[in-house]
Design a protein around this motif. Structure first.
Motif, PDB file in Angstrom:
ATOM      1  N   GLN A   1       3.707  -0.673  -8.122  1.00  0.00           N
ATOM      2  CA  GLN A   1       4.241   0.614  -8.583  1.00  0.00           C
ATOM      3  C   GLN A   1       3.688   0.981  -9.959  1.00  0.00           C
ATOM      4  OE1 GLN A   1       8.328  -0.453  -8.307  1.00  0.00           O
ATOM      5  NE2 GLN A   1       8.458   0.024  -6.127  1.00  0.00           N
ATOM      6  N   ILE A   2       3.592   0.010 -10.834  1.00  0.00           N
ATOM      7  CA  ILE A   2       3.030   0.271 -12.164  1.00  0.00           C
ATOM      8  C   ILE A   2       1.561   0.645 -12.054  1.00  0.00           C
ATOM      9  CG2 ILE A   2       2.455  -0.821 -14.370  1.00  0.00           C
ATOM     10  CD1 ILE A   2       5.156  -2.361 -14.066  1.00  0.00           C
ATOM     11  N   LEU A   3       0.822  -0.031 -11.186  1.00  0.00           N
ATOM     12  CA  LEU A   3      -0.586   0.331 -10.981  1.00  0.00           C
ATOM     13  C   LEU A   3      -0.720   1.741 -10.409  1.00  0.00           C
ATOM     14  CD1 LEU A   3      -2.061  -3.006  -9.572  1.00  0.00           C
ATOM     15  CD2 LEU A   3      -2.490  -1.985 -11.807  1.00  0.00           C
ATOM     16  N   GLY A   4       0.111   2.078  -9.445  1.00  0.00           N
ATOM     17  CA  GLY A   4       0.074   3.431  -8.875  1.00  0.00           C
ATOM     18  C   GLY A   4       0.375   4.485  -9.911  1.00  0.00           C
ATOM     19  N   ALA A   5       1.367   4.232 -10.761  1.00  0.00           N
ATOM     20  CA  ALA A   5       1.697   5.175 -11.823  1.00  0.00           C
ATOM     21  C   ALA A   5       0.566   5.302 -12.838  1.00  0.00           C
ATOM     22  CB  ALA A   5       2.981   4.740 -12.525  1.00  0.00           C
ATOM     23  N   ALA A   6      -0.091   4.187 -13.161  1.00  0.00           N
ATOM     24  CA  ALA A   6      -1.201   4.217 -14.108  1.00  0.00           C
ATOM     25  C   ALA A   6      -2.378   5.028 -13.554  1.00  0.00           C
ATOM     26  CB  ALA A   6      -1.637   2.801 -14.451  1.00  0.00           C
ATOM     27  N   VAL A   7      -2.678   4.848 -12.276  1.00  0.00           N
ATOM     28  CA  VAL A   7      -3.762   5.607 -11.657  1.00  0.00           C
ATOM     29  C   VAL A   7      -3.406   7.098 -11.647  1.00  0.00           C
ATOM     30  CG1 VAL A   7      -5.013   6.017  -9.497  1.00  0.00           C
ATOM     31  CG2 VAL A   7      -4.636   3.687 -10.285  1.00  0.00           C
ATOM     32  N   ALA A   8      -2.170   7.428 -11.339  1.00  0.00           N
ATOM     33  CA  ALA A   8      -1.741   8.835 -11.334  1.00  0.00           C
ATOM     34  C   ALA A   8      -1.841   9.435 -12.720  1.00  0.00           C
ATOM     35  CB  ALA A   8      -0.321   8.936 -10.812  1.00  0.00           C
ATOM     36  N   ALA A   9      -1.432   8.688 -13.737  1.00  0.00           N
ATOM     37  CA  ALA A   9      -1.516   9.186 -15.109  1.00  0.00           C
ATOM     38  C   ALA A   9      -2.971   9.399 -15.514  1.00  0.00           C
ATOM     39  CB  ALA A   9      -0.843   8.221 -16.066  1.00  0.00           C
ATOM     40  N   PHE A  10      -3.846   8.499 -15.092  1.00  0.00           N
ATOM     41  CA  PHE A  10      -5.266   8.656 -15.374  1.00  0.00           C
ATOM     42  C   PHE A  10      -5.833   9.909 -14.700  1.00  0.00           C
ATOM     43  CE2 PHE A  10      -9.683   7.937 -14.046  1.00  0.00           C
ATOM     44  CZ  PHE A  10     -10.276   7.842 -15.291  1.00  0.00           C
ATOM     45  N   LEU A  11      -5.461  10.117 -13.440  1.00  0.00           N
ATOM     46  CA  LEU A  11      -5.947  11.291 -12.714  1.00  0.00           C
ATOM     47  C   LEU A  11      -5.402  12.593 -13.301  1.00  0.00           C
ATOM     48  CD1 LEU A  11      -5.659  10.051  -9.017  1.00  0.00           C
ATOM     49  CD2 LEU A  11      -7.752  10.392 -10.352  1.00  0.00           C
ATOM     50  N   ALA A  12      -4.182  12.556 -13.831  1.00  0.00           N
ATOM     51  CA  ALA A  12      -3.565  13.758 -14.370  1.00  0.00           C
ATOM     52  C   ALA A  12      -4.091  14.122 -15.752  1.00  0.00           C
ATOM     53  CB  ALA A  12      -2.049  13.579 -14.435  1.00  0.00           C
ATOM     54  N   SER A  13      -4.667  13.157 -16.447  1.00  0.00           N
ATOM     55  CA  SER A  13      -5.136  13.437 -17.811  1.00  0.00           C
ATOM     56  C   SER A  13      -6.502  14.078 -17.848  1.00  0.00           C
ATOM     57  CB  SER A  13      -5.162  12.162 -18.628  1.00  0.00           C
ATOM     58  OG  SER A  13      -6.103  11.241 -18.112  1.00  0.00           O
TER      59      SER A  13
ATOM     60  N   VAL B   1       0.844  -1.201   0.000  1.00  0.00           N
ATOM     61  CA  VAL B   1       0.000   0.000   0.000  1.00  0.00           C
ATOM     62  C   VAL B   1       0.881   1.252   0.000  1.00  0.00           C
ATOM     63  CG1 VAL B   1      -1.713   1.316   1.319  1.00  0.00           C
ATOM     64  CG2 VAL B   1      -1.944  -1.164   1.096  1.00  0.00           C
ATOM     65  N   THR B   2       1.955   1.231   0.766  1.00  0.00           N
ATOM     66  CA  THR B   2       2.871   2.371   0.809  1.00  0.00           C
ATOM     67  C   THR B   2       3.507   2.601  -0.549  1.00  0.00           C
ATOM     68  OG1 THR B   2       3.329   1.936   3.137  1.00  0.00           O
ATOM     69  CG2 THR B   2       4.910   3.303   1.958  1.00  0.00           C
ATOM     70  N   GLU B   3       3.934   1.552  -1.212  1.00  0.00           N
ATOM     71  CA  GLU B   3       4.523   1.698  -2.539  1.00  0.00           C
ATOM     72  C   GLU B   3       3.498   2.211  -3.543  1.00  0.00           C
ATOM     73  OE1 GLU B   3       7.721   1.282  -3.842  1.00  0.00           O
ATOM     74  OE2 GLU B   3       8.363   1.164  -1.762  1.00  0.00           O
ATOM     75  N   PHE B   4       2.266   1.729  -3.454  1.00  0.00           N
ATOM     76  CA  PHE B   4       1.209   2.194  -4.366  1.00  0.00           C
ATOM     77  C   PHE B   4       0.941   3.681  -4.164  1.00  0.00           C
ATOM     78  CE2 PHE B   4      -3.221   3.184  -5.264  1.00  0.00           C
ATOM     79  CZ  PHE B   4      -3.337   2.753  -6.580  1.00  0.00           C
ATOM     80  N   VAL B   5       0.701   4.083  -2.925  1.00  0.00           N
ATOM     81  CA  VAL B   5       0.371   5.476  -2.628  1.00  0.00           C
ATOM     82  C   VAL B   5       1.565   6.389  -2.937  1.00  0.00           C
ATOM     83  CG1 VAL B   5      -0.223   7.082  -0.775  1.00  0.00           C
ATOM     84  CG2 VAL B   5      -1.396   4.900  -0.942  1.00  0.00           C
ATOM     85  N   GLY B   6       2.756   5.973  -2.562  1.00  0.00           N
ATOM     86  CA  GLY B   6       3.940   6.790  -2.827  1.00  0.00           C
ATOM     87  C   GLY B   6       4.186   6.979  -4.313  1.00  0.00           C
ATOM     88  N   THR B   7       4.051   5.912  -5.091  1.00  0.00           N
ATOM     89  CA  THR B   7       4.241   6.018  -6.533  1.00  0.00           C
ATOM     90  C   THR B   7       3.157   6.884  -7.154  1.00  0.00           C
ATOM     91  OG1 THR B   7       5.244   3.821  -6.558  1.00  0.00           O
ATOM     92  CG2 THR B   7       4.526   4.703  -8.670  1.00  0.00           C
ATOM     93  N   LEU B   8       1.928   6.713  -6.700  1.00  0.00           N
ATOM     94  CA  LEU B   8       0.828   7.527  -7.204  1.00  0.00           C
ATOM     95  C   LEU B   8       1.103   9.015  -6.940  1.00  0.00           C
ATOM     96  CD1 LEU B   8      -2.885   6.762  -7.056  1.00  0.00           C
ATOM     97  CD2 LEU B   8      -2.145   8.983  -6.298  1.00  0.00           C
ATOM     98  N   LEU B   9       1.466   9.356  -5.719  1.00  0.00           N
ATOM     99  CA  LEU B   9       1.736  10.753  -5.383  1.00  0.00           C
ATOM    100  C   LEU B   9       2.925  11.303  -6.166  1.00  0.00           C
ATOM    101  CD1 LEU B   9       1.210  10.688  -1.517  1.00  0.00           C
ATOM    102  CD2 LEU B   9      -0.275  11.740  -3.227  1.00  0.00           C
ATOM    103  N   PHE B  10       3.959  10.496  -6.318  1.00  0.00           N
ATOM    104  CA  PHE B  10       5.152  10.946  -7.022  1.00  0.00           C
ATOM    105  C   PHE B  10       4.868  11.200  -8.502  1.00  0.00           C
ATOM    106  CE2 PHE B  10       9.472   9.808  -8.858  1.00  0.00           C
ATOM    107  CZ  PHE B  10       9.996  11.076  -8.661  1.00  0.00           C
ATOM    108  N   VAL B  11       4.227  10.253  -9.164  1.00  0.00           N
ATOM    109  CA  VAL B  11       3.936  10.408 -10.595  1.00  0.00           C
ATOM    110  C   VAL B  11       2.932  11.543 -10.815  1.00  0.00           C
ATOM    111  CG1 VAL B  11       2.956   9.259 -12.624  1.00  0.00           C
ATOM    112  CG2 VAL B  11       4.553   8.040 -11.156  1.00  0.00           C
ATOM    113  N   PHE B  12       1.954  11.660  -9.940  1.00  0.00           N
ATOM    114  CA  PHE B  12       0.988  12.757 -10.059  1.00  0.00           C
ATOM    115  C   PHE B  12       1.691  14.105  -9.879  1.00  0.00           C
ATOM    116  CE2 PHE B  12      -2.665  15.348  -8.500  1.00  0.00           C
ATOM    117  CZ  PHE B  12      -3.450  15.236  -9.638  1.00  0.00           C
ATOM    118  N   SER B  13       2.629  14.177  -8.953  1.00  0.00           N
ATOM    119  CA  SER B  13       3.405  15.400  -8.752  1.00  0.00           C
ATOM    120  C   SER B  13       4.237  15.727  -9.986  1.00  0.00           C
ATOM    121  CB  SER B  13       4.325  15.257  -7.542  1.00  0.00           C
ATOM    122  OG  SER B  13       3.582  15.067  -6.374  1.00  0.00           O
TER     123      SER B  13
END
Length: 90
Positions: A78-90, A5-17
């Motif tokens: 990490q890939i899932l977190g990045a994908a969710v961040a990319a979706f939110l950013a688009s 969960v930490t890796e998911f949330v951290g990757t999501l926040l990082f990629v979204f940033s």
């Protein structure tokens, strides 16, 4: 489980940033991206190791500091977190 969960949330926040910095920070984007990475590493480094990148996870695995099963799950999360961040950013 909290490691994943930490890796998911951290990757999501990082990629979204990163996405927000590239879109809005202009010449200060590298500073914003570095600050975001610093924040997520401080947030979860003591829980999961603060990899937030499959390449870093691979390096840690090759050094023998993490098992193969955990490395695989970390990379997927990490890939899932990045994908969710990319979706939110688009």
């Amino acid at each position: 489980m909290k490691n994943y969960v930490t890796e998911f949330v951290g990757t999501l926040l990082f990629v979204f940033s990163i996405a927000l910095a590239v879109a809005h920070a202009g010449p200060f984007a590298p500073l914003a991206i570095g600050a975001a990475l610093m924040c997520v590493v401080y947030m979860g480094g003591h829980i999961s190791g603060g990899h937030y990148n499959p390449a870093v996870t691979l390096a840690v695995f090759l050094r023998g500091k993490i098992g193969g099963r955990d490395a695989g799950i970390y990379a997927v999360v990490q890939i899932l977190g990045a994908a969710v961040a990319a979706f939110l950013a688009s």
